[in-house]
Structures are given as C-alpha cells and as structure tokens.
Design a protein around this motif. Structure first.
Motif, PDB file in Angstrom:
ATOM      1  N   GLU A 147      33.472   7.576  56.989  1.00 46.34           N
ATOM      2  CA  GLU A 147      32.862   7.882  55.690  1.00 46.34           C
ATOM      3  C   GLU A 147      33.351   9.222  55.158  1.00 46.34           C
ATOM      4  OE1 GLU A 147      29.744   9.275  52.867  1.00 46.34           O
ATOM      5  OE2 GLU A 147      30.072  10.101  54.851  1.00 46.34           O
ATOM      6  N   GLN A 148      33.447  10.222  56.012  1.00 46.52           N
ATOM      7  CA  GLN A 148      33.969  11.532  55.602  1.00 46.52           C
ATOM      8  C   GLN A 148      35.410  11.412  55.112  1.00 46.52           C
ATOM      9  OE1 GLN A 148      33.517  13.882  59.147  1.00 46.52           O
ATOM     10  NE2 GLN A 148      31.288  13.973  58.975  1.00 46.52           N
ATOM     11  N   THR A 149      36.192  10.612  55.811  1.00 48.18           N
ATOM     12  CA  THR A 149      37.595  10.417  55.439  1.00 48.18           C
ATOM     13  C   THR A 149      37.703   9.674  54.117  1.00 48.18           C
ATOM     14  OG1 THR A 149      38.242  10.445  57.763  1.00 48.18           O
ATOM     15  CG2 THR A 149      39.806   9.454  56.205  1.00 48.18           C
ATOM     16  N   ALA A 150      36.879   8.656  53.921  1.00 44.39           N
ATOM     17  CA  ALA A 150      36.893   7.911  52.656  1.00 44.39           C
ATOM     18  C   ALA A 150      36.577   8.837  51.490  1.00 44.39           C
ATOM     19  CB  ALA A 150      35.906   6.748  52.713  1.00 44.39           C
ATOM     20  N   TRP A 151      35.565   9.708  51.639  1.00 43.06           N
ATOM     21  CA  TRP A 151      35.226  10.642  50.554  1.00 43.06           C
ATOM     22  C   TRP A 151      36.329  11.660  50.330  1.00 43.06           C
ATOM     23  CZ3 TRP A 151      32.760  10.430  46.397  1.00 43.06           C
ATOM     24  CH2 TRP A 151      31.595   9.679  46.281  1.00 43.06           C
ATOM     25  N   ALA A 152      36.907  12.180  51.402  1.00 40.10           N
ATOM     26  CA  ALA A 152      37.998  13.149  51.247  1.00 40.10           C
ATOM     27  C   ALA A 152      39.177  12.503  50.510  1.00 40.10           C
ATOM     28  CB  ALA A 152      38.438  13.680  52.614  1.00 40.10           C
ATOM     29  N   HIS A 153      39.480  11.262  50.841  1.00 42.90           N
ATOM     30  CA  HIS A 153      40.566  10.549  50.172  1.00 42.90           C
ATOM     31  C   HIS A 153      40.206  10.268  48.712  1.00 42.90           C
ATOM     32  CE1 HIS A 153      43.231   6.840  49.584  1.00 42.90           C
ATOM     33  NE2 HIS A 153      44.021   7.898  49.557  1.00 42.90           N
ATOM     34  N   THR A 154      38.981   9.856  48.473  1.00 38.92           N
ATOM     35  CA  THR A 154      38.523   9.598  47.103  1.00 38.92           C
ATOM     36  C   THR A 154      38.675  10.848  46.247  1.00 38.92           C
ATOM     37  OG1 THR A 154      37.058   7.796  47.741  1.00 38.92           O
ATOM     38  CG2 THR A 154      36.473   8.995  45.739  1.00 38.92           C
ATOM     39  N   ASN A 176      42.688  -4.470  46.651  1.00 40.18           N
ATOM     40  CA  ASN A 176      41.871  -4.114  45.489  1.00 40.18           C
ATOM     41  C   ASN A 176      42.064  -5.209  44.457  1.00 40.18           C
ATOM     42  OD1 ASN A 176      40.713  -3.116  43.152  1.00 40.18           O
ATOM     43  ND2 ASN A 176      41.442  -1.032  43.461  1.00 40.18           N
ATOM     44  N   ASP A 177      40.979  -5.910  44.130  1.00 46.97           N
ATOM     45  CA  ASP A 177      41.098  -6.993  43.151  1.00 46.97           C
ATOM     46  C   ASP A 177      41.013  -6.488  41.701  1.00 46.97           C
ATOM     47  OD1 ASP A 177      38.365  -6.565  42.680  1.00 46.97           O
ATOM     48  OD2 ASP A 177      37.736  -8.520  43.460  1.00 46.97           O
ATOM     49  N   GLY A 178      40.781  -5.164  41.532  1.00 47.76           N
ATOM     50  CA  GLY A 178      40.697  -4.593  40.191  1.00 47.76           C
ATOM     51  C   GLY A 178      39.433  -4.979  39.446  1.00 47.76           C
ATOM     52  N   LYS A 179      38.514  -5.645  40.117  1.00 47.93           N
ATOM     53  CA  LYS A 179      37.274  -6.109  39.486  1.00 47.93           C
ATOM     54  C   LYS A 179      36.050  -5.526  40.198  1.00 47.93           C
ATOM     55  CE  LYS A 179      39.641 -10.359  38.343  1.00 47.93           C
ATOM     56  NZ  LYS A 179      39.839 -11.727  38.762  1.00 47.93           N
ATOM     57  N   LEU A 180      35.781  -6.039  41.396  1.00 44.20           N
ATOM     58  CA  LEU A 180      34.590  -5.617  42.137  1.00 44.20           C
ATOM     59  C   LEU A 180      34.881  -5.117  43.548  1.00 44.20           C
ATOM     60  CD1 LEU A 180      32.060  -8.478  41.279  1.00 44.20           C
ATOM     61  CD2 LEU A 180      32.014  -6.126  40.447  1.00 44.20           C
ATOM     62  N   ARG A 181      35.920  -5.607  44.159  1.00 44.62           N
ATOM     63  CA  ARG A 181      36.127  -5.382  45.585  1.00 44.62           C
ATOM     64  C   ARG A 181      37.387  -4.581  45.885  1.00 44.62           C
ATOM     65  NH1 ARG A 181      32.846  -8.915  48.451  1.00 44.62           N
ATOM     66  NH2 ARG A 181      31.894 -10.500  47.132  1.00 44.62           N
ATOM     67  N   LEU A 182      37.227  -3.677  46.847  1.00 47.94           N
ATOM     68  CA  LEU A 182      38.396  -3.016  47.399  1.00 47.94           C
ATOM     69  C   LEU A 182      38.198  -2.902  48.900  1.00 47.94           C
ATOM     70  CD1 LEU A 182      38.126   0.384  48.067  1.00 47.94           C
ATOM     71  CD2 LEU A 182      37.640   0.292  45.652  1.00 47.94           C
ATOM     72  N   GLU A 183      39.305  -2.762  49.585  1.00 43.05           N
ATOM     73  CA  GLU A 183      39.288  -2.682  51.034  1.00 43.05           C
ATOM     74  C   GLU A 183      40.020  -1.417  51.457  1.00 43.05           C
ATOM     75  OE1 GLU A 183      40.300  -6.145  53.853  1.00 43.05           O
ATOM     76  OE2 GLU A 183      42.172  -4.975  53.698  1.00 43.05           O
ATOM     77  N   ARG A 184      39.446  -0.755  52.439  1.00 44.41           N
ATOM     78  CA  ARG A 184      40.040   0.461  52.984  1.00 44.41           C
ATOM     79  C   ARG A 184      40.188   0.257  54.490  1.00 44.41           C
ATOM     80  NH1 ARG A 184      40.399   5.652  51.448  1.00 44.41           N
ATOM     81  NH2 ARG A 184      39.112   5.492  49.581  1.00 44.41           N
ATOM     82  N   SER A 185      41.406   0.494  54.986  1.00 41.73           N
ATOM     83  CA  SER A 185      41.663   0.417  56.428  1.00 41.73           C
ATOM     84  C   SER A 185      41.778   1.825  56.981  1.00 41.73           C
ATOM     85  CB  SER A 185      42.950  -0.364  56.697  1.00 41.73           C
ATOM     86  OG  SER A 185      42.794  -1.703  56.321  1.00 41.73           O
ATOM     87  N   TYR A 186      41.453   1.952  58.266  1.00 40.92           N
ATOM     88  CA  TYR A 186      41.469   3.246  58.940  1.00 40.92           C
ATOM     89  C   TYR A 186      42.128   3.105  60.300  1.00 40.92           C
ATOM     90  CZ  TYR A 186      37.330   3.804  55.903  1.00 40.92           C
ATOM     91  OH  TYR A 186      36.456   3.814  54.864  1.00 40.92           O
ATOM     92  N   GLN A 187      42.687   4.211  60.753  1.00 41.94           N
ATOM     93  CA  GLN A 187      43.203   4.318  62.121  1.00 41.94           C
ATOM     94  C   GLN A 187      42.894   5.734  62.588  1.00 41.94           C
ATOM     95  OE1 GLN A 187      47.418   3.712  62.402  1.00 41.94           O
ATOM     96  NE2 GLN A 187      47.452   3.823  64.629  1.00 41.94           N
ATOM     97  N   ILE A 188      42.219   5.843  63.720  1.00 43.05           N
ATOM     98  CA  ILE A 188      41.934   7.156  64.297  1.00 43.05           C
ATOM     99  C   ILE A 188      42.842   7.341  65.505  1.00 43.05           C
ATOM    100  CG2 ILE A 188      40.215   8.650  65.375  1.00 43.05           C
ATOM    101  CD1 ILE A 188      38.049   7.181  63.832  1.00 43.05           C
ATOM    102  N   ARG A 189      43.601   8.440  65.466  1.00 38.78           N
ATOM    103  CA  ARG A 189      44.541   8.741  66.543  1.00 38.78           C
ATOM    104  C   ARG A 189      44.225  10.108  67.145  1.00 38.78           C
ATOM    105  NH1 ARG A 189      48.329   5.314  67.308  1.00 38.78           N
ATOM    106  NH2 ARG A 189      49.635   6.752  68.446  1.00 38.78           N
ATOM    107  N   ARG A 190      44.553  10.223  68.419  1.00 41.89           N
ATOM    108  CA  ARG A 190      44.437  11.502  69.123  1.00 41.89           C
ATOM    109  C   ARG A 190      45.861  12.004  69.330  1.00 41.89           C
ATOM    110  NH1 ARG A 190      41.020  10.468  73.740  1.00 41.89           N
ATOM    111  NH2 ARG A 190      42.802   9.261  74.460  1.00 41.89           N
ATOM    112  N   PRO A 191      46.257  13.086  68.641  1.00 41.24           N
ATOM    113  CA  PRO A 191      47.642  13.543  68.746  1.00 41.24           C
ATOM    114  C   PRO A 191      48.034  14.032  70.136  1.00 41.24           C
ATOM    115  CG  PRO A 191      46.362  15.023  67.351  1.00 41.24           C
ATOM    116  CD  PRO A 191      45.483  13.861  67.678  1.00 41.24           C
TER     117      PRO A 191
END
Length: 142
Positions: free
Chosen positions: A36-43, A88-103
């Motif tokens: 959620e923090q990452t989604a907001w930072a990206h937004t 993103n259908d440009g109407k109602l729905r969008l999808e966000r994918s995530y990957q968490i990595r440990r460098p």
C-alpha cells in the motif's frame, strides 16, 4: 536486481522491530502495508496525489489482492518493493503488480497483484475513471 518486468517504480524500506512477529520474521500483514505504501508513492510519482483525487472526486480502492509469500524477510533487511501497472481498462478497473526483493541476496521475497476499482470519493460507488487516471495509470508491465 532481477525484476519481473522492466522499468519498475521502486520503493525502499528497512525492516524494523515493529514488523517482526513471533516467528522472528516480517509478519504477513506488514507486507500488505508495504504494498500500500508503494502504491501511494507510485501514485504520487505519477502526479496523482490526494489533492488530485479530491479535485476529481475520484479514487481507486483495492478490490482484491493476491500475495505469494516466497521467503522470509528478517529484522534489519533492506527491501526493494517494485510496482507496475499491469492492466487498465480505462473505465473502472486497473491492476497493479508488485515484487519485493532483498538486494543482499537478490532474493524475491513476495509477489503480489492488486485489482483496483475507480470510485466516487463521496459515495464510495464505482465511477468511471477520469482521463487523468487512464493516462497516468498506463500499463508499464505485464
């Protein structure tokens, strides 16, 4: 880093003691907070801060999140949380994918996908996404 898709937006966190559970690793609920923090930072990076949401009386809310926990993260680990808009259908729905990595060991810790729905901020009901959302949340992965 080996990312699932090119050109991710990356948010970095250091695992603190408040994220550790009885099993001595990051609690599964904390990963959802990281997403959620990452989604907001990206937004906000895309120019869609809360003030834009309020001006347009439109936001996006999580409808469904799927999380695959692949490895444990531990106290003090640095984590890189990457995200991409993968649909993103440009109407109602969008999808966000995530990957968490440990460098430290280049390990993927988590993969996740959230389905988001565009809503009217006042009523909470589904609402067609504004052109600003369709443009900013363009598909960059997938």
């Amino acid at each position: 880093m080996s990312w699932d898709y090119p050109n991710p937006f990356v948010h970095r966190v250091r695992v603190g003691a408040d994220a550790i559970d009885r099993m001595q690793h990051v609690n599964n609920v904390r990963y959802l907070e990281y997403l959620e923090q990452t989604a907001w930072a990206h937004t906000e990076h895309l120019g869609l801060g809360w003030e834009v949401y309020e001006r347009l009386n439109t936001g996006v809310v999580a409808h469904r999140t799927e999380i695959d926990y692949l490895r444990a993260a531990l106290l003090g680990d640095e984590l890189h949380i990457a995200t991409w808009c993968t649909a993103n259908d440009g109407k109602l729905r969008l999808e966000r994918s995530y990957q968490i990595r440990r460098p430290a060991d280049d390990a993927t810790i988590v993969r996740a996908v959230t389905q988001w729905i565009s809503v009217d901020l006042k009523s909470g009901r589904p609402k067609r996404m504004p052109a600003e959302f369709a443009a900013a949340y363009r598909v960059t992965g997938g």
